[in-house]
Design a protein around this motif. Structure first.
Motif, PDB file in Angstrom:
ATOM      1  N   ARG A   1      46.684  45.652  49.087  1.00  0.00           N
ATOM      2  CA  ARG A   1      46.513  44.212  48.875  1.00  0.00           C
ATOM      3  C   ARG A   1      47.712  43.432  49.416  1.00  0.00           C
ATOM      4  O   ARG A   1      47.551  42.364  50.007  1.00  0.00           O
ATOM      5  CB  ARG A   1      46.336  43.920  47.392  1.00  0.00           C
ATOM      6  CG  ARG A   1      46.184  42.455  47.094  1.00  0.00           C
ATOM      7  CD  ARG A   1      46.157  42.155  45.631  1.00  0.00           C
ATOM      8  NE  ARG A   1      46.202  40.704  45.456  1.00  0.00           N
ATOM      9  CZ  ARG A   1      45.968  40.094  44.339  1.00  0.00           C
ATOM     10  NH1 ARG A   1      45.670  40.778  43.265  1.00  0.00           N
ATOM     11  NH2 ARG A   1      46.035  38.791  44.266  1.00  0.00           N
TER      12      ARG A   1
ATOM     13  N   GLN B   1      47.517  43.167  53.278  1.00  0.00           N
ATOM     14  CA  GLN B   1      46.436  42.362  53.836  1.00  0.00           C
ATOM     15  C   GLN B   1      46.874  40.907  53.969  1.00  0.00           C
ATOM     16  O   GLN B   1      47.605  40.383  53.144  1.00  0.00           O
ATOM     17  CB  GLN B   1      45.192  42.411  52.936  1.00  0.00           C
ATOM     18  CG  GLN B   1      44.567  43.773  52.834  1.00  0.00           C
ATOM     19  CD  GLN B   1      43.885  44.180  54.127  1.00  0.00           C
ATOM     20  OE1 GLN B   1      43.374  43.366  54.870  1.00  0.00           O
ATOM     21  NE2 GLN B   1      43.920  45.473  54.411  1.00  0.00           N
ATOM     22  N   SER B   2      46.389  40.248  55.027  1.00  0.00           N
ATOM     23  CA  SER B   2      46.677  38.820  55.176  1.00  0.00           C
ATOM     24  C   SER B   2      45.821  38.005  54.206  1.00  0.00           C
ATOM     25  O   SER B   2      46.226  36.955  53.739  1.00  0.00           O
ATOM     26  CB  SER B   2      46.422  38.370  56.612  1.00  0.00           C
ATOM     27  OG  SER B   2      45.073  38.618  56.958  1.00  0.00           O
ATOM     28  N   GLN B   3      44.627  38.508  53.917  1.00  0.00           N
ATOM     29  CA  GLN B   3      43.768  37.830  52.943  1.00  0.00           C
ATOM     30  C   GLN B   3      44.063  38.398  51.550  1.00  0.00           C
ATOM     31  O   GLN B   3      44.456  39.536  51.417  1.00  0.00           O
ATOM     32  CB  GLN B   3      42.307  38.030  53.286  1.00  0.00           C
ATOM     33  CG  GLN B   3      41.866  39.473  53.168  1.00  0.00           C
ATOM     34  CD  GLN B   3      40.759  39.838  54.109  1.00  0.00           C
ATOM     35  OE1 GLN B   3      40.592  39.196  55.119  1.00  0.00           O
ATOM     36  NE2 GLN B   3      40.008  40.856  53.768  1.00  0.00           N
ATOM     37  N   ASN B   4      43.852  37.591  50.571  1.00  0.00           N
ATOM     38  CA  ASN B   4      44.118  38.015  49.208  1.00  0.00           C
ATOM     39  C   ASN B   4      42.861  38.641  48.615  1.00  0.00           C
ATOM     40  O   ASN B   4      41.758  38.175  48.865  1.00  0.00           O
ATOM     41  CB  ASN B   4      44.551  36.803  48.371  1.00  0.00           C
ATOM     42  CG  ASN B   4      45.379  37.209  47.182  1.00  0.00           C
ATOM     43  OD1 ASN B   4      45.656  38.379  46.981  1.00  0.00           O
ATOM     44  ND2 ASN B   4      45.768  36.243  46.397  1.00  0.00           N
ATOM     45  N   TRP B   5      43.007  39.698  47.870  1.00  0.00           N
ATOM     46  CA  TRP B   5      41.890  40.350  47.191  1.00  0.00           C
ATOM     47  C   TRP B   5      41.908  39.946  45.724  1.00  0.00           C
ATOM     48  O   TRP B   5      42.560  40.584  44.904  1.00  0.00           O
ATOM     49  CB  TRP B   5      41.999  41.859  47.288  1.00  0.00           C
ATOM     50  CG  TRP B   5      41.750  42.450  48.637  1.00  0.00           C
ATOM     51  CD1 TRP B   5      41.346  41.812  49.758  1.00  0.00           C
ATOM     52  CD2 TRP B   5      41.894  43.817  48.988  1.00  0.00           C
ATOM     53  NE1 TRP B   5      41.224  42.689  50.784  1.00  0.00           N
ATOM     54  CE2 TRP B   5      41.564  43.939  50.344  1.00  0.00           C
ATOM     55  CE3 TRP B   5      42.285  44.953  48.300  1.00  0.00           C
ATOM     56  CZ2 TRP B   5      41.588  45.146  51.017  1.00  0.00           C
ATOM     57  CZ3 TRP B   5      42.312  46.149  48.966  1.00  0.00           C
ATOM     58  CH2 TRP B   5      41.963  46.249  50.312  1.00  0.00           C
TER      59      TRP B   5
END
Length: 90
Positions: free
Chosen positions: A43, A46-50
């Motif tokens: 997590r 990653q550039s995006q948040n989960w």
């Protein structure tokens, strides 16, 4: 050195049941720690948040706490068997 049981393992033996339940709990804690640490590590990469990782970790932690409460506080490891608990017919 792995733990050794001094006699033939039998699930009806209260001491064996207690040890077996605690070892199962330790395995569950280890799987929880390994899985969630990996999940949170990915997590952070990653550039995006989960956002679902919080729910997965929280839900799993809640189940782990319930399991711990059962093992360490509620489980009855007395020597009685299921046939001892049946009502006696007269």
């Amino acid at each position: 050195m792995p733990p050794r049981w001094p006699r033939e393992p039998d699930r009806n033996d209260p001491a064996y049941r207690k040890l077996d339940d605690r070892m199962n709990f330790a395995i569950h804690v280890a799987i929880f720690a390994a899985t969630n640490s990996g999940l949170w590590f990915v997590r952070t990469l990653q550039s995006q948040n989960w956002p679902w990782t919080v729910w997965v970790t929280g839900g799993w932690l809640l189940l782990l706490v319930v399991h711990a409460v059962y093992i360490f506080a509620l489980a009855d490891y007395s020597n009685s068997t299921a046939s001892d608990k049946l009502p006696k017919s007269s």
